[in-house]
Design a protein around this motif. Sequence first.
Motif, PDB file in Angstrom:
ATOM      1  N   PRO A 295     -36.898  36.967  36.709  1.00 37.58           N
ATOM      2  CA  PRO A 295     -36.063  36.231  37.673  1.00 37.58           C
ATOM      3  C   PRO A 295     -36.097  34.728  37.457  1.00 37.58           C
ATOM      4  O   PRO A 295     -35.070  34.054  37.545  1.00 37.58           O
ATOM      5  N   GLU A 296     -37.291  34.200  37.155  1.00 39.72           N
ATOM      6  CA  GLU A 296     -37.391  32.755  36.949  1.00 39.72           C
ATOM      7  C   GLU A 296     -36.578  32.315  35.741  1.00 39.72           C
ATOM      8  O   GLU A 296     -35.896  31.282  35.764  1.00 39.72           O
ATOM      9  N   ALA A 297     -36.660  33.130  34.664  1.00 40.69           N
ATOM     10  CA  ALA A 297     -35.919  32.777  33.454  1.00 40.69           C
ATOM     11  C   ALA A 297     -34.410  32.884  33.681  1.00 40.69           C
ATOM     12  O   ALA A 297     -33.632  32.062  33.194  1.00 40.69           O
ATOM     13  N   VAL A 298     -33.994  33.901  34.433  1.00 39.68           N
ATOM     14  CA  VAL A 298     -32.565  34.056  34.726  1.00 39.68           C
ATOM     15  C   VAL A 298     -32.055  32.863  35.533  1.00 39.68           C
ATOM     16  O   VAL A 298     -30.988  32.313  35.258  1.00 39.68           O
ATOM     17  N   VAL A 299     -32.864  32.441  36.537  1.00 37.89           N
ATOM     18  CA  VAL A 299     -32.485  31.282  37.344  1.00 37.89           C
ATOM     19  C   VAL A 299     -32.389  30.036  36.466  1.00 37.89           C
ATOM     20  O   VAL A 299     -31.452  29.237  36.585  1.00 37.89           O
ATOM     21  N   GLU A 300     -33.361  29.893  35.574  1.00 35.89           N
ATOM     22  CA  GLU A 300     -33.350  28.721  34.688  1.00 35.89           C
ATOM     23  C   GLU A 300     -32.121  28.724  33.785  1.00 35.89           C
ATOM     24  O   GLU A 300     -31.479  27.692  33.579  1.00 35.89           O
ATOM     25  N   ARG A 301     -31.745  29.908  33.263  1.00 36.94           N
ATOM     26  CA  ARG A 301     -30.563  29.985  32.412  1.00 36.94           C
ATOM     27  C   ARG A 301     -29.300  29.716  33.215  1.00 36.94           C
ATOM     28  O   ARG A 301     -28.369  29.077  32.719  1.00 36.94           O
ATOM     29  N   LEU A 302     -29.260  30.209  34.444  1.00 32.95           N
ATOM     30  CA  LEU A 302     -28.097  29.942  35.292  1.00 32.95           C
ATOM     31  C   LEU A 302     -27.952  28.446  35.547  1.00 32.95           C
ATOM     32  O   LEU A 302     -26.862  27.884  35.417  1.00 32.95           O
ATOM     33  N   ASP A 303     -29.077  27.801  35.920  1.00 35.51           N
ATOM     34  CA  ASP A 303     -29.031  26.360  36.162  1.00 35.51           C
ATOM     35  C   ASP A 303     -28.590  25.605  34.923  1.00 35.51           C
ATOM     36  O   ASP A 303     -27.802  24.652  34.993  1.00 35.51           O
ATOM     37  N   SER A 304     -29.110  26.036  33.772  1.00 33.42           N
ATOM     38  CA  SER A 304     -28.760  25.369  32.516  1.00 33.42           C
ATOM     39  C   SER A 304     -27.278  25.547  32.198  1.00 33.42           C
ATOM     40  O   SER A 304     -26.603  24.594  31.785  1.00 33.42           O
ATOM     41  N   LYS A 305     -26.753  26.752  32.417  1.00 33.98           N
ATOM     42  CA  LYS A 305     -25.346  27.007  32.132  1.00 33.98           C
ATOM     43  C   LYS A 305     -24.449  26.218  33.088  1.00 33.98           C
ATOM     44  O   LYS A 305     -23.433  25.640  32.663  1.00 33.98           O
ATOM     45  N   ILE A 306     -24.839  26.162  34.362  1.00 36.11           N
ATOM     46  CA  ILE A 306     -24.058  25.403  35.343  1.00 36.11           C
ATOM     47  C   ILE A 306     -24.017  23.934  34.953  1.00 36.11           C
ATOM     48  O   ILE A 306     -22.958  23.293  34.967  1.00 36.11           O
ATOM     49  N   GLU A 307     -25.173  23.379  34.577  1.00 38.10           N
ATOM     50  CA  GLU A 307     -25.226  21.968  34.191  1.00 38.10           C
ATOM     51  C   GLU A 307     -24.427  21.726  32.916  1.00 38.10           C
ATOM     52  O   GLU A 307     -23.772  20.684  32.767  1.00 38.10           O
ATOM     53  N   GLU A 308     -24.453  22.695  32.000  1.00 38.43           N
ATOM     54  CA  GLU A 308     -23.680  22.568  30.757  1.00 38.43           C
ATOM     55  C   GLU A 308     -22.180  22.486  31.053  1.00 38.43           C
ATOM     56  O   GLU A 308     -21.460  21.658  30.479  1.00 38.43           O
ATOM     57  N   ILE A 309     -21.709  23.317  31.974  1.00 37.68           N
ATOM     58  CA  ILE A 309     -20.281  23.309  32.325  1.00 37.68           C
ATOM     59  C   ILE A 309     -19.925  21.995  33.019  1.00 37.68           C
ATOM     60  O   ILE A 309     -18.875  21.397  32.751  1.00 37.68           O
ATOM     61  N   LEU A 310     -20.808  21.528  33.926  1.00 36.77           N
ATOM     62  CA  LEU A 310     -20.547  20.259  34.606  1.00 36.77           C
ATOM     63  C   LEU A 310     -20.512  19.101  33.616  1.00 36.77           C
ATOM     64  O   LEU A 310     -19.657  18.209  33.718  1.00 36.77           O
ATOM     65  N   ASP A 311     -21.428  19.098  32.655  1.00 34.15           N
ATOM     66  CA  ASP A 311     -21.432  18.045  31.631  1.00 34.15           C
ATOM     67  C   ASP A 311     -20.135  18.078  30.821  1.00 34.15           C
ATOM     68  O   ASP A 311     -19.581  17.032  30.462  1.00 34.15           O
ATOM     69  N   ASP A 312     -19.656  19.284  30.522  1.00 35.70           N
ATOM     70  CA  ASP A 312     -18.397  19.400  29.767  1.00 35.70           C
ATOM     71  C   ASP A 312     -17.238  18.839  30.580  1.00 35.70           C
ATOM     72  O   ASP A 312     -16.374  18.132  30.033  1.00 35.70           O
ATOM     73  N   LEU A 313     -17.219  19.125  31.899  1.00 38.95           N
ATOM     74  CA  LEU A 313     -16.160  18.576  32.749  1.00 38.95           C
ATOM     75  C   LEU A 313     -16.228  17.055  32.798  1.00 38.95           C
ATOM     76  O   LEU A 313     -15.204  16.370  32.744  1.00 38.95           O
ATOM     77  N   ARG A 314     -17.443  16.526  32.922  1.00 34.84           N
ATOM     78  CA  ARG A 314     -17.593  15.059  32.944  1.00 34.84           C
ATOM     79  C   ARG A 314     -17.052  14.455  31.647  1.00 34.84           C
ATOM     80  O   ARG A 314     -16.345  13.447  31.660  1.00 34.84           O
ATOM     81  N   GLY A 315     -17.422  15.060  30.542  1.00 28.42           N
ATOM     82  CA  GLY A 315     -17.019  14.515  29.247  1.00 28.42           C
ATOM     83  C   GLY A 315     -15.525  14.568  29.020  1.00 28.42           C
ATOM     84  O   GLY A 315     -14.953  13.686  28.377  1.00 28.42           O
ATOM     85  N   ARG A 316     -14.861  15.607  29.553  1.00 33.22           N
ATOM     86  CA  ARG A 316     -13.425  15.750  29.323  1.00 33.22           C
ATOM     87  C   ARG A 316     -12.646  14.561  29.890  1.00 33.22           C
ATOM     88  O   ARG A 316     -11.668  14.117  29.299  1.00 33.22           O
ATOM     89  N   GLY A 317     -13.058  14.064  31.069  1.00 35.65           N
ATOM     90  CA  GLY A 317     -12.320  12.963  31.689  1.00 35.65           C
ATOM     91  C   GLY A 317     -13.011  11.630  31.556  1.00 35.65           C
ATOM     92  O   GLY A 317     -12.746  10.710  32.342  1.00 35.65           O
ATOM     93  N   SER A 318     -13.871  11.497  30.571  1.00 29.02           N
ATOM     94  CA  SER A 318     -14.637  10.257  30.417  1.00 29.02           C
ATOM     95  C   SER A 318     -13.739   9.090  29.992  1.00 29.02           C
ATOM     96  O   SER A 318     -12.854   9.228  29.136  1.00 29.02           O
ATOM     97  N   ALA A 319     -14.014   7.927  30.577  1.00 29.80           N
ATOM     98  CA  ALA A 319     -13.281   6.714  30.195  1.00 29.80           C
ATOM     99  C   ALA A 319     -13.627   6.279  28.773  1.00 29.80           C
ATOM    100  O   ALA A 319     -12.935   5.447  28.189  1.00 29.80           O
ATOM    101  N   ASP A 320     -14.685   6.855  28.205  1.00 28.70           N
ATOM    102  CA  ASP A 320     -15.101   6.472  26.853  1.00 28.70           C
ATOM    103  C   ASP A 320     -14.137   6.994  25.796  1.00 28.70           C
ATOM    104  O   ASP A 320     -14.140   6.516  24.666  1.00 28.70           O
TER     105      ASP A 320
END
Length: 536
Positions: A295-320
């Motif tokens: 369960p701990e590893a599954v939670v960690e993978r879920l958190d990691s995947k969620i953060e990965e998707i959020l980072d991708d969204l941030r990068g898509r609209g980056s002013a850079d």
Amino acid sequence: MRGVERPELLPDCDVPARDRTPDDFILTCLVRLADDSLGDNWRASSLHACEIRGGAALAAASFVVKAPGPWYEDLQRILRLSGVDVDRPPYSYAEYTVGLCYVAGTKGLPAGLRHRAADALVHRANDAGYSEARNLLPRNGWNWLADAVREGWAVWTANLFANDENAPLSARMRVGLALAEYEHPAGFIPEAVERLAAHSDAASADRLELAMAVAQRAPEDAASLLCSVASDPVVQAGHRMRAIQKLDGIAPEEAERMRALQTRLPSVRAARDQQREAAERARHEAAAKRARETPEAVVERLDSKIEEILDDLRGRGSADWLADGLDNHIAESDGEGVAQDVTAICSLVFDEDVESALRLLEELTQIRYGNDTKSTPNSADPDAPCDPGFPRLTREELEECARAKAERSWSFWKGLVEKHGWDNDRFDELDRQLTEVNQDGGETIHQKAGDHLRELQQHLVWELWPALVAAAVERDYGAAREYLATARSLSGEVRRAEELWRETSAENYFFDPLTMSWPREFWLVLEEWRRGTTGG
């Protein structure tokens, strides 16, 4: 050794697993029916009781009295004594399947009866029937299959068992030997026999015995099995040589090739060491896989995947990177560069991956946090934006801005003339003033159109897109979809702004000063100047 999972349902049988076990009454009746130490009346009464109960109970009793075996004649006598009719049974297909489960799972019945029921269950339901039978019979009590194959029945069940990696290897090898001895059609070798003959964990003597059994029955079919034994370094050298000797009389060319191969094979000890290392790696990988499934590893993978998707969204609209060269392209009047920047903005907001990312985020956060999200079904349609909140600009607004500036310029010029007087050539002065005002007006509307494009890009990358990502971070997916809808609406305004910018860069602006209100002395000069410029 892992067990085989019991199927919840069987083919054409909607009875769940928990109901495929006989109750105490049916169990007692079946045991008494098959018990030859009891009086005939007891046994006949048990058969009658199953008939009265009907359904799966009668199906189980019918199978017991008709199953071939040493008990058959005795049970046929009890059947005749009872007068029960089992030849035209009133039970259904599914009830008969459940009846087989009753017989296979009843511990007080003779083992042979249970084995017959298990084999019938496998023939009736194939892999699912095999899994059911493995759960109903003792896990380590399947050596009977070897005798059954030699007697000419349970061949298909034996094939499934011999292929079952969850079954004990020693039992599989015994059953595989029986299959190797069985009279199969010419040219056919059961897959289970081939796999067992090549099984690196099996004793080399057992592997050789399998290959020899096939060679004894059908020499022309045994060459591949003998080669798998002769070419495997984990097989003892003596066993490899016996396989090669057998090959001499079947396939001499293969025998010579195997002899030549022996000098290149590692020693048995080295091969076993390699095998142990491979097994150790496999165990470590299995342990790592189990650790990933905690369960701990599954939670960690879920958190990691969620953060990965959020980072991708941030990068898509980056002013850079998103239309980061728009300012320079507008300043340089680079139409192609501006078009590429506008396309980048529109591609971002209409990219299906963005919608997919929001849907996936919502699903993952529901798994991670339960239903603790602020999104509600159909709360936001990406094509139905909320209040835009971004600047807009029309052609009329542009023209009004240019007109206001032109009027100010002419008013300022009028003040200078009133203060300092006309030049020597009044018409030439008016020509210069008209050219200057028109040129200034054209530059004004072109610059304003470019500034509007800049504002839209900055609104997207600094306000709208960060707000979308922030809503996703807060798990408010309804708001995130509203921001996406607004971004799509903004892209339409970007397209219109680009068209305005292109139009204003290509056209010559003209402002007629006679549309203004003038003092009489100025009006007379302007009227005369206009007639001169128009040839009138």
